[in-house]
Scaffold this active site. Structure first.
Site, PDB file in Angstrom:
ATOM      1  N   GLU A 122      -2.345  -2.029   5.520  1.00 19.67           N
ATOM      2  CA  GLU A 122      -3.043  -1.082   4.598  1.00 19.67           C
ATOM      3  C   GLU A 122      -4.564  -0.955   5.204  1.00 19.67           C
ATOM      4  O   GLU A 122      -5.075   0.305   5.046  1.00 19.67           O
ATOM      5  CB  GLU A 122      -3.374  -2.106   3.252  1.00 19.67           C
ATOM      6  CG  GLU A 122      -2.267  -1.967   2.254  1.00 19.67           C
ATOM      7  CD  GLU A 122      -1.055  -2.747   2.511  1.00 19.67           C
ATOM      8  OE1 GLU A 122      -1.091  -3.434   3.636  1.00 19.67           O
ATOM      9  OE2 GLU A 122      -0.125  -2.537   1.688  1.00 19.67           O
ATOM     10  N   HIS A 180      -0.240  -8.362  -8.820  1.00 17.02           N
ATOM     11  CA  HIS A 180       0.233  -7.085  -8.845  1.00 17.02           C
ATOM     12  C   HIS A 180      -0.258  -6.530 -10.256  1.00 17.02           C
ATOM     13  O   HIS A 180       0.479  -5.663 -10.890  1.00 17.02           O
ATOM     14  CB  HIS A 180       1.679  -6.979  -9.097  1.00 17.02           C
ATOM     15  CG  HIS A 180       2.507  -7.343  -7.713  1.00 17.02           C
ATOM     16  ND1 HIS A 180       2.569  -8.587  -6.999  1.00 17.02           N
ATOM     17  CD2 HIS A 180       3.237  -6.360  -6.772  1.00 17.02           C
ATOM     18  CE1 HIS A 180       3.109  -8.427  -5.684  1.00 17.02           C
ATOM     19  NE2 HIS A 180       3.588  -7.239  -5.647  1.00 17.02           N
TER      20      HIS A 180
HETATM   21  C1  LIG Z   1      -0.031  -6.183   1.373  1.00 18.78           C
HETATM   22  C2  LIG Z   1       1.170  -5.767   0.471  1.00 18.78           C
HETATM   23  N1  LIG Z   1       1.646  -4.430   0.794  1.00 18.78           N
HETATM   24  C3  LIG Z   1       2.695  -3.979   0.105  1.00 18.78           C
HETATM   25  C4  LIG Z   1       3.431  -4.661  -0.948  1.00 18.78           C
HETATM   26  C5  LIG Z   1       4.635  -4.123  -1.437  1.00 18.78           C
HETATM   27  N2  LIG Z   1       5.840  -4.638  -0.799  1.00 18.78           N
HETATM   28  C6  LIG Z   1       6.393  -5.955  -1.506  1.00 18.78           C
HETATM   29  S1  LIG Z   1       7.685  -6.454  -0.623  1.00 18.78           S
HETATM   30  C7  LIG Z   1       7.362  -5.520   0.535  1.00 18.78           C
HETATM   31  C8  LIG Z   1       8.484  -5.248   1.713  1.00 18.78           C
HETATM   32  C9  LIG Z   1       8.178  -6.645   2.547  1.00 18.78           C
HETATM   33  O1  LIG Z   1       8.903  -6.334   3.755  1.00 18.78           O
HETATM   34  P1  LIG Z   1       9.333  -7.593   4.456  1.00 18.78           P
HETATM   35  O2  LIG Z   1       8.085  -8.217   4.944  1.00 18.78           O
HETATM   36  O3  LIG Z   1      10.294  -7.118   5.613  1.00 18.78           O
HETATM   37  O4  LIG Z   1       9.984  -8.611   3.559  1.00 18.78           O
HETATM   38  P2  LIG Z   1      11.427  -8.484   2.782  1.00 18.78           P
HETATM   39  O5  LIG Z   1      11.102  -7.647   1.286  1.00 18.78           O
HETATM   40  O6  LIG Z   1      12.320  -7.683   3.481  1.00 18.78           O
HETATM   41  O7  LIG Z   1      12.001  -9.911   2.703  1.00 18.78           O
HETATM   42  C10 LIG Z   1       6.215  -4.615   0.133  1.00 18.78           C
HETATM   43  C11 LIG Z   1       5.856  -3.468   1.079  1.00 18.78           C
HETATM   44  C12 LIG Z   1       2.863  -5.801  -0.858  1.00 18.78           C
HETATM   45  N3  LIG Z   1       3.601  -6.784  -1.915  1.00 18.78           N
HETATM   46  N4  LIG Z   1       1.829  -6.379  -0.140  1.00 18.78           N
END
Ligand SMILES: Cc1ncc(C[n+]2csc(CCOP(=O)(O)OP(=O)(O)O)c2C)c(N)n1
Ligand SMILES: Cc1ncc(C[n+]2csc(CCOP(=O)(O)OP(=O)(O)O)c2C)c(N)n1
Ligand SMILES: [Mg+2]
Ligand SMILES: [Mg+2]
Lengths: 323, 325, 325, 323
Positions: free
Chosen positions: B60, B129
């Site tokens: 971000e 959230h």
């Molecule tokens: C700082 C932040 N940015 C965006 C999000 C929205 N978000 C929730 S899960 C996710 C993907 C996370 O990807 P990863 O770290 O690969 O974990 P996975 O969901 O694949 O287990 C995102 C972008 C968030 N929760 N926190």
């Protein structure tokens, strides 16, 4: 991979039980969500069970883990009980967090599970701090920090690997690389195929493991845990895994092909491990059946418990802000 | 004349501005192929290409900073922060760079960037959230802050925000996306409030989703208590249209401000205070503010309901104000 | 009875608390060997070792987060952020973790962490090293915010902050470090304001370095205009001691709040608004607020002086209020 | 190191002029600060001149750089004029930023110097964005992002190297590794000796250069610039350098030994380069003398200009916030 680590029959049975429990728990979550009993963003761990189970089995019960937004599996693997877990997901007073946290903040501090977190990568500093404490207090505790491939592109990943390295903290960073961050494939957002290579930027030990192989994960983590406990510092472990489900219930999964998903799901480590236990004469088919039925019954009980539990009264909403 | 949802109205604003000006780009997590988790960028990558609609890593602070750097060198970036809760990660770039670059450089650069995000509770998403953090941005000189409540305002204000040469924080509300309306198709200038409903007894200033709670409360106040509320939606929270608000209060002699974010050091008490400074002699009662409970947002709906300002709370406060006054 | 500077008083509080409780640690940039760029940790690493006084890399979000993780697992970390302007980098950990962990986990953890930092303009450090951002923290539930103005308060409040089981943002002012005083040696509880000077005509609420401007203004108002000001230093900005402030306003019937941070969506108009809600019938005039100019902090002293509330501005505003009232 | 790059005599003379200008400018700053004519945190570049000069000489005048809190050298090397620079440091209306920015925000947008920044590592995203623009607009401009060893431990470093790599941006990250972040030695805060190794975590080209060797820096940067312009993506260059002065005027430098400082200063690249030019018959001793006197005279003129310039009137303090 360290070969000397021995895995007892009991441990293997335990691996299976835990993975099966996680799988069934998540299936129940999928069932309750559309009914409105569980609300909000909820991320299930189906497909990745071996990572949490293999890794957490390498820890003592008073060691720490810090989880992600996808925390149910970690919570179960670290010794969480199904009743307060399910109650938390249903928002009830009997839940681990009295219904204040829900899925994305599930925590069971008493067994060293220091919480899921809704902000991606934000658990990494918390985990680093837990490891800092343990080193400071010389209590020999080890911390595992779980996070995803997406999280590995966040600044805190970098900052904390550096901190852990310079301070030689007893911590293991486990990257659950399932290839996607919501709808964004790692290949367009992540500049390296193997996140483990990033350890070089911090003079840190690293390993890549097959995230479907609970025994390999257990062994590699055990080795890292031993080194951490011996004061030899942190390790970055990358587990190559796959999320069988959409990121959310109803996710149309436009970002990955049906055939990819089907082929990945067809290689189900849970079925494979079940077969392996039978083949190795550790459990018979009927023993496996009764293990499963027992887990399913426990889960039914937990669900019942959660449904019947009361909500925390609205008058207590502002409690627990300050101690 | 077409009926669109709030999400579709935003999508249309993005689409029209991208069609108009090829320097407008959109970046953020999942905004591309998928069209955004709030569905506000559906179809745009398909239409404008991956060069202009970019899925970013979860970085971000840096993709916001990157957009700022792009803004001072000729592009007009729109950045989506998926939930306002995560904007905390980007506040250095927003507060120290976007808001200050032009000033620090003595006016030598322009920073035409829109940061769109979503706020608010009500979906059981709990503490990470669900926040309403608009007040943080209102406190920082150099930023404009917009918070539309209707599809028409969302579209009209987003178009103005994209045309604006200064940084704009554009805050949607996650409960409003499905809200439908026949669009008025006005271009709505930043900094102009709207009298949503005329009235004589008290001025209700309500932001974002609270507008609807205020309108429902006003219906009941009229029907059951014959109290006539004038309702103002500020739409832009920074700069704020004090002329309209103070004008209304001088007429009704009473005011209540309602927002979802916390009251403490928030935008509501700022409005109250400026109104009081400027219309003290017209006031029959102290200007009051209802904000969200001073508490992180809890998960269970029983608890979540208890932290968001409710219709009942508004009704009771209005009655209390007018009885006292 | 000893005379100490504000910096020395802070140093003494740190020293005494570290001596008392071996779980208290201090981390931050340059706090160790060098003793902190504000000289508040001089000698501590030498006395308590590099294990307890730790120089960190420039990783604000992560060393704050690390301290939070340490706090929930048994330590009592104090973290220094060199300038409050850089705390923008750590706001995710402060807002989303420190402030919310206990609540999100249903009361299962304590978060005994103190984040000490320095605010304020006046040294020609320009826009990235001069802000007053206290209001951002006052807006967030789950944080306590302290802003001491005198050496005795700095020491007494810092000792309380370190003993506190909840996150405290402890904001020093960079112009106050050399200020000397014979210490009173009280332990000062969080949340208690102080009547710095009794008076009858108007209540001046002034925070941090503005206290001195208010006192100087009050001297002139007394001498030249026979206006008697009651001066209150809130000391803790969250939670705020409304009892004392409202009590005073009910006596003087007029109030002016002065702080260095921006007025918009700040703590001053919050105080004004709550005072007005609770003492409306006692007020002869609207409660007014003077804050810093709505502008990034400029470099040249001519410009910098123009953004900080001045003695003259206070004097004029008080006269204006009392003439109108 | 690419050998094919040819350095003309004129360029060598230019290197010397620029380095000498920076040195003298900073010495003047050191003189004016205690007089109160310059205020606030001010960081001089003495000892590191070769980095800015070598690197910026590899750029076109319309390429971009983004600087740090230690920005005077970068500003001069990118073509900044001494008058508006000195005027800015004295807070005057005739300064590059009308006296609103000062030392830590010195910027000269017209010659592609997109600003110093008081927040460590915060310029890296801005630079990444400038490079993003150039790629988008296909204008072939290249951006250099300068930052220190301390900054390389900040999350934005990681995030931006990843962004630059996945988007193949025309950017060169130049880490000025002077071994310290204020009083904190890199060896206790930075987990690797060579920051360049961190490029591996982003699949990025990298190089280590001698930060005292202006010609080496020029050549390595030129090579990276050519690759960036050709669409071949970013490079991380680590320049090993040393800050001759304290972090601030009056810094007691408790964090480094007197003998270390003396030995480092004794190897002064500026003196060495002067000798080299004479030895290579590029400039005679007397020509060098007149070059120096010319620069010194210009600097005096700039200082005089700055002193005589008016302050921006306080009534204009709130201009320039919005356009
Ligand atoms: C700082 C932040 N940015 C965006 C999000 C929205 N978000 C929730 S899960 C996710 C993907 C996370 O990807 P990863 O770290 O690969 O974990 P996975 O969901 O694949 O287990 C995102 C972008 C968030 N929760 N926190
Ligand atoms: C985010 C942030 N943290 C802390 C500081 C205070 N500070 C100013 S310069 C500096 C050291 C920077 O070290 P490095 O990046 O190596 O650059 P150098 O000063 O050595 O050129 C620090 C910590 C700051 N300006 N910004
Ligand atoms: Mg993933
Ligand atoms: Mg350095």
């Amino acid at each position: 991979m360290p070969e000397k680590i021995n895995i007892t029959k009991d441990l293997k049975v335990d691996f299976f039980k835990q993975m099966y429990t996680i799988r069934k728990f998540e299936e129940k979550v999928k069932e309750l969500l559309p009914l409105g009993l569980i609300r909000g963003a909820t991320h299930v761990y189906i497909g990745e069970e071996a990572v949490a189970v293999g890794a957490c089995s390498a820890l003592n019960s008073d060691d720490y883990i810090v989880s992600t937004h996808r925390g149910h599996g970690h919570c179960i693997a670290k010794g969480g009980s199904l009743k307060p877990m399910m109650a938390e997901l249903l928002g009830k007073e009997t839940g681990y967090c009295k219904g204040k946290g829900g899925s994305m903040h599930i925590a069971n501090v008493d067994c060293g599970m220091l919480g899921a977190s809704g902000v991606v990568a934000s658990g990494i500093p918390i985990a680093t701090g837990a490891a800092f404490s343990s080193k400071f207090l010389e209590n020999k505790k080890v911390t595992i920090s779980f996070f995803g491939d997406g999280a590995s592109n966040n600044g805190t990943f970098h900052e904390c690997l550096n901190l852990a390295s310079i301070w030689k903290l007893p911590i293991i960073f486990i990257c659950e690389n399932n290839g996607y961050a919501i709808t964004v494939p790692a290949k367009i957002s992540t500049s390296v195929k193997d996140i483990a290579i990033r350890a070089k930027g911090y003079d840190m030990a690293s390993a890549i493991v097959n995230g479907r192989d609970v025994e390999e994960i257990y062994k590699v983590t055990s080795d890292a845990v031993r080194r951490a406990r011996d004061g030899k510092g942190p390790t970055l472990i990358e587990a190559k895994t796959y999320r069988f489900e959409g990121h959310w219930i109803g996710d149309p999964q436009v970002y990955r092909g049906k055939s990819e998903v089907e082929s990945e799901i067809s290689r189900d480590h849970l079925l494979d491990y079940e077969k392996k236990l039978v083949k190795e004469n550790i459990l018979s088919v009927s023993e496996i059946g009764s293990v499963k039925r027992k887990i399913e019954a426990e889960l039914e009980e937990a669900t019942q418990f959660a449904k019947e539990s009361p909500f925390l009264d609205a008058s207590k909403v502002a409690d627990d802000i300050f101690s | 004349m077409k009926e669109l949802t709030y999400a579709e109205a935003i999508n249309e604003a993005l689409d029209e501005e991208m069609a108009r000006d090829d320097k407008v780009i959109l970046m953020g997590e999942d905004v591309g192929l998928y069209g955004g988790v709030w569905r506000t960028s559906v179809g745009l990558q398909q239409k404008y290409g991956i060069k202009r609609v970019i899925d970013t890593p979860i970085s971000e602070n840096s993709f916001v900073g990157c957009a700022i750097g792009a803004a001072i060198t000729g592009l007009r970036p729109i950045v989506e922060i998926m939930y306002i809760d995560f904007i905390t990660l980007a506040l250095d770039q927003i507060i120290n760079q976007a808001a200050k670059l032009r000033y620090m450089f003595g006016g030598k650069v322009k920073v035409p960037i829109v940061i769109k995000t979503t706020a608010g509770a009500g979906k059981g998403n709990a503490a990470h959230h669900s926040q309403s953090l608009e007040s943080l941005f209102c406190h920082i000189p150099g930023l404009k802050v917009v918070m539309p409540s209707t599809p028409s305002d969302a579209k009209g204000l987003l178009k103005s925000a994209i045309k604006e040469d200064n940084p704009v924080i554009f805050i949607e509300h996650k409960l409003l996306y499905p809200k439908k309306e026949i669009l008025t198709e006005e271009v709505i200038p930043l900094g102009k409030a709207k009298i949503v409903r005329g009235g004589t007894d008290i001025t209700l200033v309500a932001t974002s989703n609270m507008l609807y709670k205020a309108m429902d409360a006003a219906d009941i106040l009229k029907k059951d208590f014959n109290i006539s509320c004038e309702i103002i939606d500020p739409r832009t929270l920074s700069p704020i249209d004090f002329e309209m608000i103070i004008g209304s209060v001088k007429k009704t002699n009473n005011a209540l401000i309602v927002h979802e974010s916390n009251k403490k050091a928030g935008i509501g008490t700022y409005i109250a205070s400026i109104v009081t400074e400027n219309a003290f002699d017209w006031l029959d009662s102290p200007v009051n503010v209802i904000g969200g409970l001073d508490c992180p947002i809890p998960y269970s709906y029983v608890l979540e309901d208890a932290v968001i300002p409710s219709q009942d709370k508004i009704i009771n406060k209005v009655k209390e104000i007018l009885e006292k006054g």
